[in-house]
Enzyme design. Sequence first.
Site, short mmCIF file in Angstrom:
data_model
loop_
_atom_site.label_atom_id
_atom_site.label_comp_id
_atom_site.label_asym_id
_atom_site.label_seq_id
_atom_site.Cartn_x
_atom_site.Cartn_y
_atom_site.Cartn_z
N GLU A 158 -33.78 47.16 -39.41
CA GLU A 158 -33.33 45.83 -39.00
C GLU A 158 -34.02 44.69 -39.72
O GLU A 158 -34.73 43.89 -39.10
CB GLU A 158 -33.54 45.67 -37.49
CG GLU A 158 -32.79 46.68 -36.67
CD GLU A 158 -32.89 46.44 -35.16
OE1 GLU A 158 -33.72 45.63 -34.75
OE2 GLU A 158 -32.13 47.08 -34.42
N GLU A 323 -29.28 53.49 -33.89
CA GLU A 323 -29.82 53.11 -32.58
C GLU A 323 -28.68 52.62 -31.71
O GLU A 323 -27.81 51.89 -32.18
CB GLU A 323 -30.85 51.96 -32.67
CG GLU A 323 -32.19 52.36 -33.22
CD GLU A 323 -33.19 51.19 -33.22
OE1 GLU A 323 -33.08 50.28 -32.38
OE2 GLU A 323 -34.07 51.22 -34.09
#
Length: 410
Positions: A158, A323
């Site tokens: 991320e 995720e």
Amino acid sequence: MERGFPEGFLWGCATAAHQVEGGNHNNDWWEFEQRGGIRTGDSSDPACDHYHRFAGDFRQLRQLGQNAHRLSIEWSRVEPAPGEFDLSQLRHYRDVLSELREQGLSPMVTLHHFTSPLWFTCRGGWAAAGSPAAWLPFVRRVAEELGHLVSFWCTLNEPLIYAYMGWLDGEFPPGRRGDWRGTFRVLANLRRAHEEAYRALHRITPQVPVGIANHRWPLLPHNPKRRLDRLAARVGDRLMTSWPVGRGRLQRVVEAPSDFLGVNHYSRELVRFTLRRTGQGFVDRSVPPGLPLSDFGWAVEPDWLREALLELKPLGKPVYITENGIASVNDEPRQSFLPASLAKAWEAIQAGVDLRGYFHWTSLDNFEWARGYSMRFGLIGVDPETQVRTVKPSAELYARIARANALPDD
Ligand code: FCB
């Protein structure tokens, strides 16, 4: 009708070293914790003491029908000082990866999941010129020593969330707020770091696919009829998905060189244009109304996962959900969230998305960054005092799906 998943589909959980290992005292998050950066006052040591308990934890995941596992290697352990590699820590991660293989869990290894060694952050961290070059020796060394045990690489976790939380929002170290220049410097460096790591990894471990665990958190207009809200959403969404490639130009992270697309998806937000929030890019963010909220206050709508996956279809690459999960002290919401999300993933596959695996966030209730132990995302509960693990019903539910490689009929 049985809703089966493609043969060889990966069923696992995702974790990050600092959130589960314990004992990481040589990175920026530990220093941030010492300065009071954790809202709950919790300590990341011992977290889940996974550094010592990994074998038992992996056995448990295997018993729960999983066949893959996403984890990160803690840079500050492996390279505690610039250019100095700790062989005992490399041996530790060799044991970790070998154990995963022995348990039949394919390892997906993240090389940067939010934490950096103190020597690196003291030199300005990812905002500093030369930061990609400072990270690469670690990448190369890990690839050379451990690459034969790795099934997938994620260079970065991320990158956008990392930069925004650390330089604009202040909830992550270095705790800066409203620093747009810093944010763009960090993103430009992360892009270079990824591209160089991509090349290095291909050279050293040509057989291992390389990608990024990239978040997808769409921003939509608060009032779709208001032009400025639509503009704020468009600009915000562009900024939350892109990094700089040269002067004034942006590139979507999903267009970076990669062999697969990793997507971390949790929620969405609405944005409203406002002249008050200059540091926040002139937007007020809010939660879409009328939906259940997780303990984090994030709106829960499994169908958004399907939409996030469909967006990736035109890129024509294999996709992994790196995720997806829900913060909830009670397990019941997870027991409905999990099959509902997987049903949406299945629909995306029917619609032509080349989805090859799902990594639930997360296996163990763990140290959720600045929120400490208050956010419970785990399929397995962990008592922070005794370290006793308790398998939750959602873990059994996930096990049934993983073993069948299919969703139940209802
Ligand atoms: C993601 C992070 C992960 C975890 C989840 C809840 O943004 O990658 O480490 O904190 O959110």
